[in-house]
Each structure stands twice: as C-alpha cells, then as structure tokens.
Design a protein around this motif. Structure first.
Motif, PDB file in Angstrom:
ATOM      1  N   HIS A  21     -52.534 -34.757  -8.557  1.00 51.54           N
ATOM      2  CA  HIS A  21     -53.222 -36.045  -8.558  1.00 51.54           C
ATOM      3  C   HIS A  21     -53.197 -36.687  -9.947  1.00 51.54           C
ATOM      4  N   TRP A  42     -52.112 -42.197  -6.999  1.00 48.47           N
ATOM      5  CA  TRP A  42     -52.061 -40.744  -7.208  1.00 48.47           C
ATOM      6  C   TRP A  42     -52.305 -39.963  -5.919  1.00 48.47           C
ATOM      7  N   LEU A  43     -53.076 -40.528  -4.996  1.00 52.19           N
ATOM      8  CA  LEU A  43     -53.340 -39.840  -3.732  1.00 52.19           C
ATOM      9  C   LEU A  43     -52.058 -39.579  -2.943  1.00 52.19           C
ATOM     10  N   SER A  80     -50.880 -36.303  -4.236  1.00 52.59           N
ATOM     11  CA  SER A  80     -51.757 -35.153  -4.005  1.00 52.59           C
ATOM     12  C   SER A  80     -52.105 -35.003  -2.524  1.00 52.59           C
TER      13      SER A  80
END
Length: 326
Positions: free
Chosen positions: A150, A230-231, A234
C-alpha cells in the motif's frame, strides 16, 4: 478472430502464474528474516505527517457549513483520479488506446492535479509491476504484506531486484509524446500549481472560504487520492475473487473499483492488461474512467481503443477462472 485475438489466445494459454516458491526464493514469512530494507526517514516522516494532517481535517471539517468546498474537493479529486487512471495507467503505461492532443493535454494536467510521481517513474514502476508481479522485482510486491504494497514501498529503499530489473523496462516511447516531454521538463511547477496552489486558491478567492479550511481540504483531498490509488496495489492484490485467472494474486474488488474509478477489477486487468476498459463490461458499472473514455471516443479525441473479443474472454474464463464469473 482478429490478429490481436489470435496472439492473445496464445498468451492466454500461458498466462502468468504466481511465482513458484523454491528453497532459494523467500516466502512472505521468510522474507523478513533474509532481507532488511533501509528506511528513507524523510519519506517516513513526511507521509506520516501529511496523513496525520489529513486525518485531523477529516474529523474536524464542518461539512454542513462548507458544502461548496466539499463539492470542490470532490470534483478536483475526481479529476486527479481520471488523470491517473485514464492517463498514467491506461494510456501511457499500457497504450490501450490512443489520444489526440487535446485529450493528452487534459490527461497530463489532471495527472498533475493528482500530485503523484513523475510520469516516467510511474510508468516504469507500473510496467515493472506487471512484468515481475509478486516477485522481488515488483516495486510494490504484495507478498511483502498489505502495508508494504500500500505505502511502505515508498518509505524504504527499493529491493536490489527492483533496481536491477527496472533497468530493463523501456519507457523511451513516452518521450515521443511532446506533452509528456513538456510535463517532465516542468514537473514541479505543474505539480505544485495544479495539485496544491490552484485547488486551495479557488475556494479562498471565489466564495471566501477561510484559508485554514482551504488548505486543510486540499491536503485531505490529496491524501485521499493517494490512498485510493494505493489500494489497487494492496487490497486489489489480496481480497476478492478471480474469475479470469485463479493462478495469479490480483482479484476483483468492488470497493477498490468504487474508490479508484474502475481500477479494482484487477484479476481481469492483469489477465488483459491491454484492454482500455480495465474490466469486462456490458455497461459502466463502477467504471467512471471507461465512461469518460467512451465519451471522448465519440468526439474522436480517443481512438484505437483495444479490447479482447467476447470469445477470447469466455475461453480464458473457462480455462483459468475460479468459477465465480457471472
């Protein structure tokens, strides 16, 4: 069947599998015992402080009394997201469609609004992520845990394999685009103006928002956009079903798609990375980026939109999916 489909069919038969673990290749648990990553403390402190500021803003912002500012932040955040998804990702990283000059200018300015890395760094890291997915050469290898994938990868020095294999990634095509050349030359002025100065100045000057809330709302919007992007690295590599390829880690994640403008259909995207939709769609369900690209296609600003045939998608589902496709 088109030539592109024939090539894709051959690729589908040898779709990338999750890397096999051997005694010399560390697993997630074993990894931390064999390799210690030096932290980049200025990044650690900076990321922590800006997240703390954004959290204070989220908690204390008087939403009912500053509706214009809230709507403005939503609009600017949405524009920045479009620059990342349609520009940095689908156009410049994957070349899944072509864009005429007016659209490329819109995309580069909205990408600047997102306030992320230089475009050449973004593209290099993303192409490396696809080529070496879930290995030590993946810049945000999900096998190193949710936090690393992330944001942690931005807080520490790159793994030696990332540096080594990253040199193999060819990004010379970017500099055939005059818009990209201009952006890279004036990266910092463009980023500072479109991500921070302009979004802060508008509420302060146009409807007399306080300078404090103008600044705080800009920081909160900026941090939100970063985390939504970023999700994809991740959560979309850890949680969800795999209707297209059960042998890879990327998954279909509805929440990520909601937050990242259609980028959470990640099992599909890693199976067909050259599809401009980044999803299998019969409509625009949770994919605002595709909706806008199709609108630009209608006026001729986006063209040569690549997409696999229905037959190829169905073949891949039957041969490689986990049975969850509906």
């Amino acid at each position: 069947m088109t030539a592109l489909d024939r090539v894709s069919t051959k690729l589908a038969e040898t779709l990338p599998h999750a890397p096999k673990t051997t005694p010399t290749q560390p697993t997630t648990q074993f990894f931390w015992k064999t390799y210690k990553t030096p932290l980049i403390w200025i990044n650690v402190i900076g990321i922590f402080l800006i997240h703390l500021t954004a959290l204070i803003g989220f908690i204390t912002f008087p939403y009912l009394y500053h509706k214009k500012t809230f709507v403005w932040c939503f609009f600017v955040g949405w524009a920045g997201g479009f620059g990342v998804t349609a520009g940095a990702h689908r156009l410049w990283s994957h070349k899944s469609y072509k864009a005429k000059l007016p659209l490329r200018i819109i995309l580069i300015l909205t990408y600047a609004t997102a306030g992320q890395n230089r475009l050449r760094e973004w593209v290099r890291d993303h192409r490396g992520h696809h080529k070496f997915s879930e290995t030590d050469a993946d810049p945000h290898n999900a096998n190193r845990g949710f936090f690393f994938a992330h944001v942690g990868w931005l807080m520490m020095k790159k793994h030696p394999e990332v540096l080594k294999k990253g040199k193999q990634i060819d990004c010379s095509d970017l500099f055939e685009d005059s818009v990209v050349v201009f952006f890279e030359k004036y990266f910092w002025p463009l980023k500072l103006f479109f991500c921070f100065i302009f979004p802060t100045a508008v509420p302060y000057l146009v409807w007399n928002e306080s300078l404090y809330w103008s600044v705080m709302s800009t920081i909160a919007r900026y941090v939100s956009g970063l985390n939504f992007t970023w999700l994809v690295n991740s959560a979309a590599h850890m949680f969800g079903n795999k209707p297209y390829n059960r042998k890879i880690q990327p998954a279909e994640n509805l929440l990520v798609s909601l937050l990242a403008m259609g980028e959470g259909w990640h099992n599909y995207h890693h199976t067909f990375p050259w599809d401009y939709k980044a999803a299998e769609l019969g409509n625009y369900r949770v994919n605002g980026t595709t909706l806008l690209l199709d609108a630009f296609a209608k006026i001729g600003w986006a063209y040569d939109l690549k997409s696999p045939s229905r037959e190829l998608v169905q073949k891949v589902i039957l041969n490689n999916g986990d049975g969850s496709h509906r």
